[in-house]
Write a protein that holds these residues in place. Sequence first.
Motif, PDB file in Angstrom:
ATOM      1  N   THR A 128      44.701 -29.669 -67.306  1.00 38.75           N
ATOM      2  CA  THR A 128      45.371 -29.051 -68.444  1.00 38.75           C
ATOM      3  C   THR A 128      46.600 -29.861 -68.819  1.00 38.75           C
ATOM      4  OG1 THR A 128      46.900 -27.586 -67.256  1.00 38.75           O
ATOM      5  CG2 THR A 128      44.651 -26.782 -67.582  1.00 38.75           C
ATOM      6  N   TYR A 129      47.220 -29.475 -69.863  1.00 38.19           N
ATOM      7  CA  TYR A 129      48.435 -30.076 -70.383  1.00 38.19           C
ATOM      8  C   TYR A 129      49.088 -28.998 -71.223  1.00 38.19           C
ATOM      9  CZ  TYR A 129      51.548 -33.357 -72.724  1.00 38.19           C
ATOM     10  OH  TYR A 129      52.659 -33.991 -73.196  1.00 38.19           O
ATOM     11  N   MET A 162      47.125 -26.884 -79.978  1.00 40.28           N
ATOM     12  CA  MET A 162      46.730 -26.195 -78.746  1.00 40.28           C
ATOM     13  C   MET A 162      47.057 -24.723 -78.803  1.00 40.28           C
ATOM     14  SD  MET A 162      48.084 -26.638 -74.857  1.00 40.28           S
ATOM     15  CE  MET A 162      49.254 -25.310 -75.123  1.00 40.28           C
ATOM     16  N   ASN A 163      46.067 -23.877 -78.592  1.00 40.12           N
ATOM     17  CA  ASN A 163      46.278 -22.447 -78.408  1.00 40.12           C
ATOM     18  C   ASN A 163      47.147 -21.830 -79.509  1.00 40.12           C
ATOM     19  OD1 ASN A 163      45.108 -20.936 -76.292  1.00 40.12           O
ATOM     20  ND2 ASN A 163      47.153 -20.202 -75.774  1.00 40.12           N
ATOM     21  N   ILE A 221      41.980 -30.218 -70.906  1.00 45.74           N
ATOM     22  CA  ILE A 221      40.758 -29.409 -70.761  1.00 45.74           C
ATOM     23  C   ILE A 221      39.875 -29.546 -71.997  1.00 45.74           C
ATOM     24  CG2 ILE A 221      41.606 -27.176 -71.675  1.00 45.74           C
ATOM     25  CD1 ILE A 221      40.243 -26.266 -68.748  1.00 45.74           C
ATOM     26  N   GLU A 222      40.512 -29.820 -73.134  1.00 50.22           N
ATOM     27  CA  GLU A 222      39.749 -30.009 -74.365  1.00 50.22           C
ATOM     28  C   GLU A 222      38.946 -31.310 -74.343  1.00 50.22           C
ATOM     29  OE1 GLU A 222      42.947 -29.269 -74.098  1.00 50.22           O
ATOM     30  OE2 GLU A 222      43.450 -27.554 -75.390  1.00 50.22           O
TER      31      GLU A 222
END
Lengths: 694, 694
Positions: free
Chosen positions: B215-216, B571-572, B650-651
Motif C-alpha cells: 500500500t501507499y 486514491m480513495n 495495491i492498485e
Amino acid sequence: MFKRNHHLIFSNLFLLLLICTSISIIAFADEGMWTFDNPPTEQLKEYGFTPTQEWLDQVRLASVRFMDGGSGSFVSPNGLVMTNHHVAVGQLQKISTEEKNYVNTGFFTSKMADEHKCPDLEVNVLISMDDVTQRVRSAMQEDMDEVEALKARKAEIAKIEKESLDETGLRSNVISLYHGGEYWLYRYKKYTDVRLVFAPERQAAYYGGDFDNFTYPRYDLDVAFFRVYENDKPVESKNYFKWNSKGAAEDELVFVPGNPGSTDRLYTYSRLEFQRDFNYPLILKYIDRRLQILHKYMKKGPEQERRALVQIFGLENGKKALTGELSGLLDENLMAKRKTDEENFRKLIAENPEWEKEYGDAWDTIDKTIEKNVTIAKERFYRRIFGSKMAGFAQIIVRYVTEVPKPDAERLDGYHDSELPQLKFRLFSPAPIYRDLEEALLAGALQMSLDELTPDDEFIKIVLGNRTPEEIARALINGTQLDDVDLRKKLIEGGEDAVNASSDPLIVLARNLDPMMRASEKWYRENIESVLTPASEKIAKARFAVYGKDMYPDATFTLRLAYGTVKGYPMNGTKAPYKTTLYGLFDRSLSFDQKDDYSLPQRFWDRQKKLDLSTPVNFVSTCDIIGGNSGSPVINKKAEIVGLIFDGNIESLPGRFVYDEIKNRAVAVHSAYITEALHNLYKCKNLAKEIEGK
Amino acid sequence: MFKRNHHLIFSNLFLLLLICTSISIIAFADEGMWTFDNPPTEQLKEYGFTPTQEWLDQVRLASVRFMDGGSGSFVSPNGLVMTNHHVAVGQLQKISTEEKNYVNTGFFTSKMADEHKCPDLEVNVLISMDDVTQRVRSAMQEDMDEVEALKARKAEIAKIEKESLDETGLRSNVISLYHGGEYWLYRYKKYTDVRLVFAPERQAAYYGGDFDNFTYPRYDLDVAFFRVYENDKPVESKNYFKWNSKGAAEDELVFVPGNPGSTDRLYTYSRLEFQRDFNYPLILKYIDRRLQILHKYMKKGPEQERRALVQIFGLENGKKALTGELSGLLDENLMAKRKTDEENFRKLIAENPEWEKEYGDAWDTIDKTIEKNVTIAKERFYRRIFGSKMAGFAQIIVRYVTEVPKPDAERLDGYHDSELPQLKFRLFSPAPIYRDLEEALLAGALQMSLDELTPDDEFIKIVLGNRTPEEIARALINGTQLDDVDLRKKLIEGGEDAVNASSDPLIVLARNLDPMMRASEKWYRENIESVLTPASEKIAKARFAVYGKDMYPDATFTLRLAYGTVKGYPMNGTKAPYKTTLYGLFDRSLSFDQKDDYSLPQRFWDRQKKLDLSTPVNFVSTCDIIGGNSGSPVINKKAEIVGLIFDGNIESLPGRFVYDEIKNRAVAVHSAYITEALHNLYKCKNLAKEIEGK
C-alpha cells in the motif's frame, strides 16, 4: 467533509422528488439515527450503558440545530455554541468584504463586544416532542378521495402548528416519521441573534480542500464558535456539554446528538431504481453545469473568486456526496440486499391474509406512481428559475401576497402561519447580493432550461420569448431593485395591490410564471403526492405490524441520537487508524510540497515548536450519521465533549441507503486539537478557558 | 511491499502452470519493462531524453540480480550493493540464532572485517546478451512431430548454454522472450561470496507489517547493504551508481533497472480465464492452509516464532499479491479490454490470408490444450511433497545421480551442465534446517494432499500407506540425516549406487516416488508443453508481423529498464501525494498508539530530535515494475540514485495483466531517508560516506 442537509442546500431541488416509501430493515450493531422518544436502549445494553431520562434531556437541550443546515451544541453556560467552520462559512462570507475576507483570514476576538452579529442565522433547541399521529389521521374521513384526504391532512398539520405557535411562541413543526408511520409535534426555542466568536482560516478548517473532503485520514480544524444572544445579552445556557480534552480512547462508546438531514433506508426498491436511473444523473448534470458557470465567473478577479467560493464549495461538496451515494446505488451487492430485504418483508405480509388485505397493494401503487412521475419529472425540474437569489425573492413575494390572506389551512405549503417567521427571516436578510454573480448564474440556468426543454415549452416562451438567456438575465438583474431589503418589505406589506402594481422586472416575471407553476404543483399533488402519501403510510404501518418499533425512522433533519465506538477500519488494502495527529498534518502538507489545498496558514509553521505534535487531530467512530450532522458534538457516557463531527468517510456515502458497520465511519475533530489550537496557534486563551470551564 | 518473484518464492508451484501464450498489446506512456537491446528510445523522446549506449551499458553493469529473487545495484566502487531489507531477510534469518536475532535487532558494522558472510546468496551481473533465435529454431526439423521438436529445442538450448559456460566460465542462460518470439543467450558474472554490511530492524524496514504491505502512503526503511567479495577481497565495482540525496522532484523523469519476475500481459484471454477460475483459487487455498500450519507452529515459543517468521512473511506477501492480481482478473472492465485487444489482433490476422494460414489456428490450439490441462492440473499440483527442505534435497539427489550421467541434451530440465553450479550452491548450503518446523510443514502438506486427492490415489498410497500424515512426517524427519551437508555431498559423489544403497527414509521415499513423478512430467511435456510452445511462438511471430518490435516482452526475471515520472495518484476519493515524510512516520505510529505493526524501534523516539522530520521517506513513480524488481535502484537521467524500489501500490497488482497509468505506482525508499537514517539514526557514518562518495 460532511455535506450539509441536501434538502436545505438544494432547497426545492430535492423537495420535488422526495417521495416517501418504506421497506423493512433490521438495525445492525451501531446502526441508527434514533429519536429521543425511542432511544436505542436495547442496543446500548450490549455496551453496559443505559441512558437515563435526565441524561437524554440534558443531551437534547444542549444540542442545537442550524436552520441553514447543520448541528451544534452549547459548550458553556454563556450561550457559546460550537459547530463546524463549514456550517459557519456562509455567514463568514456574508460578513466579509473586499477588504476583510474572514473566510481566508479567520475571525478571532477576545472581547465579547467584538463578537460579530450574523445577518441571517437561526439556531433552534428542541424543547418538546408530542405524538400527534392520531390527531393527524383523524382529520381524514373515510369518504374522502385521495386528493381530499391529502388536503385534510395538510390542513390539520397546519392547524396543529399554528395552535402551538400561538400558545407557546415556539417554532412548531409537525414532522412525519417512518414515512407517515407517526406524526410528531416538535417545538423549538429559536434564536436569531447569533454572533460569531471564532473561526480559523478556511485553509486550516477545510485542510485538503475538495480533494480530502469526505475522506479519511484527515487533518481538519473544522470548528467555529458562535454565541447566542437574547435581548442583546448572551443567553444563559444551563444545559451545555462539559469539555474533555483527553478525548475518547480506541473502542470507547461515544454518542452523536444531531440533526441528520435525510436518508433513504426505508425506500422501496423501485424508488431506489428511480434515484439511480433518473434523479441522481439529473442532479449531477445540473451541478456540473452550475460549477462551470461559477468557475468561469470567478476567473474575473479575486473579489469574484471570494463571492463564488462558498457556492462552489457547497456544490463540490454536494457533487462528491451524490457521486458517492450513487456509487451505492450502482453497487450490485447493496441493491441485491435491498431487494432481498423487501422481498422478505412482502413475503411476511403476504403470509398473513389480514395484513395482505390491508397493506399488500402499497408497493404496486408506488411503482405505478413512480412510472407516472418519471414522465414529467425532468420537465418539472427545468421549469424553474435557478441561480438568482432575487428571482427567488420575487417568487416568494408574489405567492406570499396571494396565499397569506387565505385561511391557514388552504394555503400552499411554505406559507402557513407557523412557517412565516422563518420565511421572513430569510426574505428580509441583510446579507449582501452580488448583481454580477446573480446575472452570470441566472443566464447559465436559463441556458440549461433552454437546452433541456423543448423550444416551444411554455416556460421558455414566458421567460425568454425570442431573446437569449444572456439578454434576459442582463435585463432582469439590471432592472430589478429587489436587492433592497426595504423594497421587499414594502411589497409584502403592500399586499396583492402593491405586487400587482410593481413593474420590477423580476416581480413581473414571477407573476407571469405563477399560474403555470401552480398548475404544475397541483398536478403533482393530485397525481403523485396524494397517492404516495397513503401508500407509504400503509408500508409504515405494515412495518410496525411485522417488526414492532425496535427501529429508527429515516432522517428528517430533526434531532437524533447515534451511538458507536471509536474505531479504525480496513482501507485501500490496509487499516485506517482510529485517529490522526499533528505530525500527520505537517506530513501531508510537506508531502505535497505545501502546494494549493495542502498549504497551511503561516502560523502553523511559525508556532510549530509550541505545539505538541502528538496531539490527536481527527478521529473516527462507527456512529451512524449523514449530512445535517455537521457540527454535532461527539460525547462520551458522561456527556462530555470528546469531539466534533464534521464529515463521513467516503465509504459512508452509500450509507444513505444502507449502513455498513465495517467501513462506515463518522469523522470528527478531536477535542484536544481544538484546545491545543486555541491555546497555541490562535492564542484565544479566554475562549479556551471558557470551554474548558477554567 | 513488493512481492518477490513468485516463480522463485514458490519454486515449482508456479512452474507447473506457467504456459506461454500471447496477445496484442500497445504500450501506453510510461508502460513497459524494456530489454536493454531494445530500449524505449521512441517513448523517451517525449521526455526529451535519449539514452546513449554508454549510459545503457553503465546502468546494466551497475545493476545486479539476486538469484533468490530480487534486484540490487552497486553503490560504491568497492563492491557495495544496495537492495531491500526484504530481499536480505532470508539471509538475516539464516545467520541469526536463538541468541542473536538480526531480523529484530538489525545488523550494523563499521569494520569491514565484521561484515557477515551469507550462507547461500548468489548475485549476478548481466555481462552480455546475444540473439540466438535462429540457432534455437534451426534445431527443429520440418519432419519432427511436436514432441520431437520440443526435445530438439531443449537440447539445443542446453548445448548453447554449456558451450558458453565452458568458453567463458560465466553463468549462461538462454531465455525465451515474447513467449518464444526471440531466444537470447544472457551471460552473467556471478558472485557467491556476499557479505552483509547493514540491515535496519525489521520494524523500521517493514514498517506497518502485512497491513501496509503493497500500500501507499508508506514509511518504510526497506534497505540493506551487502558487499560482494572475490578471493576474500571486496570486488572492484567500476560501474556503480552515484548517490543523489536530494532525490527526484515531482514530475521528474526517472528509471528503474531491475529484474521483474513475471507478467501475463501477453497471455491469451483463455489463459486469463484459466488463471482466474482455476489457478489463483488453487494457490490461494494452498497458501491459506500453509499459513495456518505456520501460525500454529509459531505459538510454541519465541524461537519457533523466529524460525517461522520469514516464511510467514513470504506467504502473506504472496497472498496479498495474488489476491490483488486476482482482483484484476475479476475486474470486468479489465477483462473486457483484454478480450477486445485480442479480438482486434485476431481480426488483423484474419484479414491477411498469409498470416491467417501461418498463425490463425494458434488460439484454438491453446484453448484446447488448456482444457486438457484443467482435467489433470489439480492432481498434478497435490501429487507433490511440499514443506520440507530436506525432502526437496532428497528428490534432487535421486534425480541428480540418474540425470547427470546422461548426455547433456537428454537430461531433464534443471540438470543441464549449465544449471549444475546453482543447483549445487543451493543443495550444499550450510543454512540451518529446523527439524520441528520441517515436521510440522510436512505433516500439514501431506494432510492437504490427502484432503485434495482421492484416497486411492497412487501418490497417497506410496507416501502414506495406511498411516496418518503426522505419523509419516514424524518418521521421515526423525529418521533422515539430510540436514548434514556432508551426507548430501557424499550421496551426490557416490552416484546411483550410493543413492540406491541409502536407507535414509527421505531418499527411500524420493526413489519410490520418482517413476510416478517422471511419468507425470512426461505426460505434461508431451500433451501440454509441446503443443503450447509452438502455438505461443506462432502468436509471438504474428505480433511482430502486425505490430513490429515497438513493444516489450513479458517479464522473465531478467534485466529490464522501466521509466516514468515521480507522481501521486487518485486514491480513495482523494490524492495520494508523490512522497511521504518523517512527520508521517511518527503520525502513523502514534495514530495507532504505537501498537503492534505500528510500533517503532526505540531509537526513533530517542533520536527524533536529531532528525529533520521534513526528510522524504518514500515516494512513488509511474515506472512499470513487478515482483522481482524489489531492490532495484531508482535513478535519474544522470544515472544517479534517487531511490530504492521496494513495492508497488495495491492498485498496481492487476498490473500483472494490464498496466494502468492512472493508478499503477512503483513505491520506493527516498535516497534522503537512507542517508538521514545512516547518519542520525544508526550512526553508520562510514557507510554513509561510502555511498555519498565523501
